[in-house]
Design an enzyme around this catalytic site. Structure first.
Site, PDB file in Angstrom:
ATOM      1  N   CYS A   1       0.189   3.421   2.895  1.00  0.00           N
ATOM      2  CA  CYS A   1       0.664   2.959   4.182  1.00  0.00           C
ATOM      3  C   CYS A   1       2.206   3.303   4.230  1.00  0.00           C
ATOM      4  CB  CYS A   1       0.546   1.468   4.110  1.00  0.00           C
ATOM      5  SG  CYS A   1      -1.537   0.963   4.083  1.00  0.00           S
TER       6      CYS A   1
ATOM      7  N   CYS B   1       0.850  -1.251  -0.112  1.00  0.00           N
ATOM      8  CA  CYS B   1       0.064   0.144  -0.085  1.00  0.00           C
ATOM      9  C   CYS B   1       0.764   1.389   0.016  1.00  0.00           C
ATOM     10  CB  CYS B   1      -1.016  -0.021   1.213  1.00  0.00           C
ATOM     11  SG  CYS B   1      -1.875   1.521   1.663  1.00  0.00           S
TER      12      CYS B   1
END
Length: 144
Positions: free
Chosen positions: A72, A69
């Site tokens: 993230c 991600c």
């Protein structure tokens, strides 16, 4: 704050009773003698998750994330910096939703990163999307 707090050791998972006035003095675990706070987010798994959520008397901020991600990865350094600011009043931890899919499903994580603040085993607040360190700290302080 009460006279003493229950805190789960990040190393051996033992529950420690620490006088609240000693919280900022870098307490060690009574069982394994390692620091209870180590200046970095914990990596929680299905095996350690419930113990930390249910047995810590301080709030726990969880970052549900995944290694692939982009947002993230962008937020990860801010989350680490937030540890320095929020510990020992708040425990910060991460859950990899790829390797711990059951936890992601149990807590209905639909997008990542998602921050979830728990206290006493109950969810207090939830926020999806990457945030900077000051936004993380402000959000936690509003909701804890």
């Amino acid at each position: 704050m009460t006279d003493s707090l229950h805190l789960v050791c990040p190393n051996c998972q033992a529950v420690n009773r620490v006088p609240s006035m000693r919280l900022a003095q870098h307490p060690n675990c009574g069982k394994c003698h390692q620091p209870i706070f180590n200046g970095k987010p914990l990596e929680l798994t299905a095996a350690t998750f419930q113990s930390h959520i249910l047995n810590n008397d301080i709030p726990i901020l969880l970052d549900f994330w995944a290694p692939w991600c982009g947002p993230c990865k962008m937020m990860a350094p801010a989350f680490v910096q937030a540890v320095v600011i929020l510990e020992p009043r708040v425990r910060l931890a991460k859950v990899d939703t790829d390797s711990e899919q059951g936890l992601g499903n149990q807590y209905v994580i639909r997008s990542i990163p998602t921050l979830v603040l728990f206290k006493g085993g109950k969810e207090l607040a939830r926020q999806s999307g990457a945030m900077g360190v000051q936004d993380i700290v402000k959000w936690v302080n509003i909701h804890k």
